[in-house]
Design a protein around this motif. Structure first.
Motif, PDB file in Angstrom:
ATOM      1  N   THR A 180       0.835  -1.199   0.000  1.00 37.42           N
ATOM      2  CA  THR A 180       0.000   0.000   0.000  1.00 37.42           C
ATOM      3  C   THR A 180       0.872   1.253   0.000  1.00 37.42           C
ATOM      4  O   THR A 180       0.580   2.222  -0.714  1.00 37.42           O
ATOM      5  CB  THR A 180      -0.945   0.000   1.221  1.00 37.42           C
ATOM      6  OG1 THR A 180      -1.708  -1.204   1.201  1.00 37.42           O
ATOM      7  CG2 THR A 180      -1.872   1.187   1.209  1.00 37.42           C
ATOM      8  N   ARG A 181       1.941   1.233   0.783  1.00 38.03           N
ATOM      9  CA  ARG A 181       2.877   2.377   0.785  1.00 38.03           C
ATOM     10  C   ARG A 181       3.559   2.533  -0.563  1.00 38.03           C
ATOM     11  O   ARG A 181       3.714   3.647  -1.060  1.00 38.03           O
ATOM     12  CB  ARG A 181       3.924   2.204   1.890  1.00 38.03           C
ATOM     13  CG  ARG A 181       3.387   2.474   3.280  1.00 38.03           C
ATOM     14  CD  ARG A 181       4.524   2.565   4.268  1.00 38.03           C
ATOM     15  NE  ARG A 181       5.388   1.398   4.167  1.00 38.03           N
ATOM     16  CZ  ARG A 181       5.552   0.487   5.119  1.00 38.03           C
ATOM     17  NH1 ARG A 181       4.933   0.611   6.251  1.00 38.03           N
ATOM     18  NH2 ARG A 181       6.362  -0.536   4.938  1.00 38.03           N
TER      19      ARG A 181
ATOM     20  N   ARG B 245       1.058   4.068  -2.951  1.00 37.22           N
ATOM     21  CA  ARG B 245       0.880   5.497  -2.672  1.00 37.22           C
ATOM     22  C   ARG B 245       2.067   6.315  -3.183  1.00 37.22           C
ATOM     23  O   ARG B 245       1.889   7.350  -3.827  1.00 37.22           O
ATOM     24  CB  ARG B 245       0.700   5.701  -1.156  1.00 37.22           C
ATOM     25  CG  ARG B 245       0.417   7.135  -0.758  1.00 37.22           C
ATOM     26  CD  ARG B 245       0.462   7.329   0.740  1.00 37.22           C
ATOM     27  NE  ARG B 245       1.812   7.020   1.223  1.00 37.22           N
ATOM     28  CZ  ARG B 245       2.073   6.277   2.284  1.00 37.22           C
ATOM     29  NH1 ARG B 245       1.127   5.744   2.993  1.00 37.22           N
ATOM     30  NH2 ARG B 245       3.324   6.051   2.646  1.00 37.22           N
TER      31      ARG B 245
ATOM     32  N   ARG C  69      -4.379  -0.782  -6.415  1.00 35.20           N
ATOM     33  CA  ARG C  69      -5.259  -0.012  -5.529  1.00 35.20           C
ATOM     34  C   ARG C  69      -6.722  -0.335  -5.798  1.00 35.20           C
ATOM     35  O   ARG C  69      -7.507  -0.528  -4.865  1.00 35.20           O
ATOM     36  CB  ARG C  69      -4.999   1.488  -5.703  1.00 35.20           C
ATOM     37  CG  ARG C  69      -5.835   2.361  -4.774  1.00 35.20           C
ATOM     38  CD  ARG C  69      -5.514   3.816  -4.929  1.00 35.20           C
ATOM     39  NE  ARG C  69      -5.810   4.260  -6.296  1.00 35.20           N
ATOM     40  CZ  ARG C  69      -5.580   5.479  -6.751  1.00 35.20           C
ATOM     41  NH1 ARG C  69      -5.021   6.372  -5.956  1.00 35.20           N
ATOM     42  NH2 ARG C  69      -5.879   5.813  -7.975  1.00 35.20           N
TER      43      ARG C  69
END
Length: 152
Positions: A39-40, A43, A124
């Motif tokens: 997820t990081r 992002r 995502r």
């Protein structure tokens, strides 16, 4: 001399084999997805602006990592989707997303930031759909409990 069983998962060593095989083993064993680091990475990759700063091999490696994890998340979405009724709206939407993910993730990797960003957006979207299917699979009793707490 006999090879150990776990050694068979990592041989023969090719450019794509380690990540793909590790994902297959993780799925087969039912291991949870390692969501936070990916997820990081998603992002950060989506936030990239301006000229490309990394070496092309770095972009290729990141794209490979995102592709492998996106395939694992897609397998989980497929599994959750199979438990829903055939014409349920969440299932139909998930199947559309899975078709798009298969098409996009199957494209050759280009060693560019744009390719990494496309795969990050796809991951995502897959996580968003997985979260939605998880909420739907909890059923009406969970929704009524949540509604009861929201009104209190």
């Amino acid at each position: 001399m006999r090879r150990r069983p776990e050694a068979m998962f990592f041989a023969p060593f090719s450019r794509r084999a380690p990540t793909a095989r590790l994902r297959q083993v993780a799925i087969a064993l039912g291991l949870p997805l390692d969501r936070e680091p990916h997820t990081r990475l998603v992002r950060d990759a989506i936030a990239w602006r301006g000229p490309e700063r990394l070496h092309p091999h770095d972009y290729d490696h990141i794209a490979l990592q995102l592709t492998g994890h996106a395939n694992a998340v897609a397998a989980e979405v497929r599994h959750r989707c199979a438990a829903l009724p055939l014409w349920a709206e969440p299932r139909v939407l998930a199947e559309l997303l899975l078709e798009e993910a298969e098409r996009r993730l199957g494209q050759p990797r280009l060693s560019t930031a744009r390719c990494v960003q496309m795969r990050a957006r796809q991951l995502r979207a897959l996580y968003d759909r997985l979260d939605h299917l998880t909420t739907v699979s909890r059923g009406p009793e969970h929704a009524s409990r949540c509604g009861a707490h929201a009104g209190s």
